[in-house]
Scaffold this motif. Structure first.
Motif: not given
Length: 271
Positions: A185-210
């Motif tokens: 609920r907090l993520f929906k209001n404060k971030v806009g997407i779920s923790p799972k989706k944000l985690g998936g984006i962070i994971k991909l960007h870590y890979f792209l950086g690597e």
């Protein structure tokens, strides 16, 4: 070029990103999610178009749900105040989920101030001078509109970054001390997407950086597993869904205006 904002703004804004090119070529630019939101300033004669419609000269954007393509005209000169995932909500008080995949004309919210800042930025000669003007601009907004940041969301975001996007729901709830429903609920209001989706984006960007700094020219397999993907097929699906490129196509793309901003007209890339 990136410039870090003043300390009073750094809880909200990650950095100021300067994108410029002296030629006047019309170009297509692909933009995809990086987990952040922000405010875009089109400086001078720079114009951005999406689906044939001109975007405002100053606009804020929410979380990107899909990769998108914009067209530019005029001399490419953009300043993007890249906000942290929860930063726009903290500064402007807008429920984050309401602006997912949307852009909002900032002149509708701050008419005189926005027009003045765009002109002031155009007149400044150095990027550091522009950054100082942006610091004053956003400090003024913050003083007038400040909303409380959620300590739970900040802690969860730091945890996800420290884990490079690899975590379970149970680990996140244990770290924050909050139940999964409350965090969602907090993520929906404060971030806009779920923790799972944000985690998936962070994971991909870590890979792209690597892969940008990798010596694995023949195979990306070791990096795939290090980044938390089951196999290359899993990675390719996730990468295409977020960026529109395969990992190899992104890796071979030599002209990136930013990590998640790619000039499509410099060379023909097969995705």
């Amino acid at each position: 070029m990136q410039i870090i904002p003043k300390s009073n703004l750094h809880r909200y804004i990650k950095h100021y990103l300067f994108i410029d090119n002296a030629d006047h070529k019309t170009r297509q630019i692909r933009i995809f999610a990086d987990g952040n939101t922000g405010v875009v300033f089109c400086i001078g004669g720079c114009k951005l178009y999406k689906n044939g419609e001109k975007l405002p000269d100053v606009f804020l954007y929410g979380q990107l749900q899909d990769f998108t393509t914009v067209e530019t005209s005029g001399c490419l000169q953009l300043i993007i105040a890249v906000f942290k995932p929860y930063g726009l909500n903290g500064m402007f008080g807008i429920p984050a989920w309401e602006i997912n995949n949307k852009t909002i004309d900032l002149e509708l919210m701050l008419v005189p101030a926005v027009r003045n800042i765009n002109y002031i930025l155009f007149c400044k000669q150095s990027k550091h001078q522009m950054a100082e003007q942006l610091n004053m601009f956003f400090t003024h907004i913050l003083m007038a509109r400040k909303h409380e940041l959620s300590d739970v969301v900040l802690a969860a975001n730091d945890f996800m970054l420290s884990r490079k996007g690899i975590f379970t729901a149970k680990e996140l709830t244990e770290y924050t001390g909050y139940g999964q429903r409350n965090i969602e609920r907090l993520f929906k209001n404060k971030v806009g997407i779920s923790p799972k989706k944000l985690g998936g984006i962070i994971k991909l960007h870590y890979f792209l950086g690597e892969i940008r700094h990798s010596n694995h020219h023949n195979t990306l397999t070791p990096l795939v597993y290090d980044a938390g993907y089951y196999d290359q097929a899993h990675l390719i699906r996730e990468c295409r869904k977020i960026t529109g490129f395969t990992p190899s196509a992104y890796h071979l793309k030599h002209f990136k205006l930013a990590v998640n901003v790619v000039d499509l007209l410099v060379e023909n890339i097969q995705s």
